[in-house]
Design an enzyme around this catalytic site. Structure first.
Site, PDB file in Angstrom:
ATOM      1  N   HIS A  76       0.848  -1.191   0.000  1.00 33.29           N
ATOM      2  CA  HIS A  76       0.000   0.000   0.000  1.00 33.29           C
ATOM      3  C   HIS A  76       0.885   1.242   0.000  1.00 33.29           C
ATOM      4  O   HIS A  76       2.090   1.151   0.222  1.00 33.29           O
ATOM      5  CB  HIS A  76      -0.990   0.004   1.175  1.00 33.29           C
ATOM      6  N   GLU A  94       4.932   0.463   0.404  1.00 28.35           N
ATOM      7  CA  GLU A  94       5.623  -0.347   1.406  1.00 28.35           C
ATOM      8  C   GLU A  94       5.137  -1.777   1.315  1.00 28.35           C
ATOM      9  O   GLU A  94       3.979  -2.044   0.988  1.00 28.35           O
ATOM     10  CB  GLU A  94       5.435   0.204   2.822  1.00 28.35           C
ATOM     11  N   HIS A 128       9.612  -0.638  12.195  1.00 31.18           N
ATOM     12  CA  HIS A 128       8.913  -0.162  13.393  1.00 31.18           C
ATOM     13  C   HIS A 128       9.782  -0.375  14.640  1.00 31.18           C
ATOM     14  O   HIS A 128       9.531   0.228  15.683  1.00 31.18           O
ATOM     15  CB  HIS A 128       7.594  -0.917  13.596  1.00 31.18           C
ATOM     16  N   PHE A 136       7.973   4.846  11.796  1.00 28.89           N
ATOM     17  CA  PHE A 136       9.072   4.058  11.256  1.00 28.89           C
ATOM     18  C   PHE A 136      10.393   4.761  11.522  1.00 28.89           C
ATOM     19  O   PHE A 136      10.454   5.978  11.674  1.00 28.89           O
ATOM     20  CB  PHE A 136       8.921   3.887   9.747  1.00 28.89           C
TER      21      PHE A 136
END
Length: 139
Positions: A76, A94, A128, A136
């Site tokens: 997405h 990503e 993450h 991020f």
């Protein structure tokens, strides 16, 4: 008559000549690490270029066929709220890159992602791990 010692020396000499030449010492680095060289670390996971390429390829394949997988609907659009400096212009996408080094096909995406363009050009890896909330960090 040939003595046993002479026969033994003659045999050993022929064996030595049949051996390949010795390797240089120390070995060149590229001889030790060819395809399994760590090129990017996310948290404590070190990714090989082949694993990164496979993740981009899989994500791009889904993107080009207008398909998404997993509960996060990957790939997405990645909005780059963190403001990372990528080489190409957005839009970015990503897609998970897994600690198992297998391409993502659904299920838990883990913390790490490849970021690529609509033309499938890798822009970087993000994670993450160590970031607050749903943010991020660059790998």
């Amino acid at each position: 008559m040939v003595s046993v010692k002479a026969l033994l020396l003659l045999t050993l000499g022929s064996i030595t000549l049949a051996l390949p030449p010795p390797l240089p010492f120390p070995l060149p680095l590229n001889a030790l690490i060819e395809k399994r060289q760590c090129v990017e670390s996310c948290g404590s996971t070190c990714y090989y270029q082949s694993t990164i390429n496979a993740a981009v390829s899989k994500g791009c394949s889904y993107l080009q066929s207008n398909q998404q997988v997993g509960t996060g609907n990957y790939p997405h659009v990645y909005n780059n709220y963190e403001g990372f400096d990528f080489a190409a212009n957005s839009p970015y996408y990503e897609f998970p890159i897994l600690h198992s080094f297998q391409p993502y096909t659904g299920g838990s995406p883990g913390p790490d992602r490849v970021v690529f363009t609509g033309g499938c050009a890798l822009q970087g890896l993000i994670t993450h791990t160590g970031a607050s909330g749903n943010n991020f960090l660059e790998c």
